[in-house]
Write an enzyme that holds these catalytic residues in place. Structure first.
Site, PDB file in Angstrom:
ATOM      1  N   TYR A  70      -3.120  -1.177  10.092  1.00 56.51           N
ATOM      2  CA  TYR A  70      -2.272  -2.142   8.663  1.00 56.51           C
ATOM      3  C   TYR A  70      -1.319  -1.449   8.121  1.00 56.51           C
ATOM      4  CZ  TYR A  70      -4.010  -1.391   3.789  1.00 56.51           C
ATOM      5  OH  TYR A  70      -3.824  -1.602   2.697  1.00 56.51           O
ATOM      6  N   SER A 119       0.848  -1.358  -0.200  1.00 60.98           N
ATOM      7  CA  SER A 119       0.302  -0.269   0.190  1.00 60.98           C
ATOM      8  C   SER A 119       0.894   1.354   0.082  1.00 60.98           C
ATOM      9  CB  SER A 119      -0.645   0.105   1.199  1.00 60.98           C
ATOM     10  OG  SER A 119      -1.302   1.125   1.438  1.00 60.98           O
TER      11      SER A 119
END
Length: 257
Positions: free
Chosen positions: A160, A147
């Protein structure tokens, strides 16, 4: 014939969103695709049906990640699926896409939530790879879906972000470990993508969509196919000399800060 004709791929979390787009694209390029899902069999069957309708080959594989024995169950289902199709055993492409897409913030996350997101996003792909390397043929491809949040401070989703940073470290370390077999390992890091996982805040608020689009100098929100096409490039024969890298798939969000 596609560039991946004769290859076998496994895409985790392929029942929807980015995972589905990747599975569909790899199948369009000629690969036989194992479509993994954790809980939504219907979603995986839709992906398989979409691939079959386009003339491709695919089969579903079930395993809930983040639980004891997840890697063993997934690979057992993968082997069984190949045998039922009469396909040769072995693997050429592994895309670790499945994961928990968000986390509570720095002050809100509980120890149980922290453990769960690391179990699914980090531990599962690690042991899936370790258990699968004997199946992977030389000159194979491993792609970890990371990400763009690893490049920015995001206290609201810190756990995350940490899991994706760990996945990046795994990618370049694994690349060094398996390079002697001609296997390449890379991360692909999307930015904001218009998927069901982001639907709650992205699709119902025009102002949110406008802000999200503005992160890219191209002034649009990424689509699952944007990421899938990059993954297809990374697993193609032309990318044989690309390994240990993090491929930015944010649409240039890093350029606008």
């Amino acid at each position: 014939m596609g560039v991946l004709t004769g290859k076998t791929a496994l895409v985790t979390g392929a029942g929807r969103g980015i995972g589905r787009a990747i599975a569909v694209r790899l199948a369009a390029d000629g690969a036989l695709v194992a479509v993994h899902y954790g809980s939504s069999r219907a979603g995986a069957e839709q992906t398989v049906a979409q691939i079959h309708a386009a003339g491709g080959s695919a089969f579903p594989v079930a395993a809930r990640l983040g639980e004891p024995g997840d890697a063993e169950r997934l690979w057992a289902g993968f082997d069984r699926g190949l045998a039922e199709l009469g396909a040769a055993p072995g693997l050429d492409i592994l895309v670790n896409n499945a994961g928990i897409p968000h986390s509570p913030g720095l002050t809100e996350i509980t120890p149980e939530q922290f453990d769960e997101i690391f179990a699914v996003n980090v531990k599962a792909p690690f042991f899936l790879v370790r258990a699968g390397l004997d199946r992977m043929r030389d000159h194979g491809r491993v792609v970890n879906i990371s990400s763009g949040v690893t490049r920015v401070a995001s206290p609201g989703i810190v756990a995350y972000s940490m899991t994706k940073g760990a996945l990046d470290t795994f990618s370049f370390t694994l690349a060094q470990a398996v390079g002697g077999r001609g296997i390449t390992v890379n991360s692909v890091s999307p930015g904001i993508i218009d998927t069901d996982a982001n639907a709650g805040w992205l699709r119902g608020d025009p102002r949110a969509r406008q802000r999200a689009a503005a992160y890219s100098p191209m002034n649009r929100i990424g689509q699952p196919a944007d990421v899938a096409d990059l993954v297809a490039m990374v697993v193609s024969p032309d990318a044989r000399w690309l390994t240990g890298q993090d491929i930015d798939a944010t649409g240039g969000a890093v350029l606008t800060g």
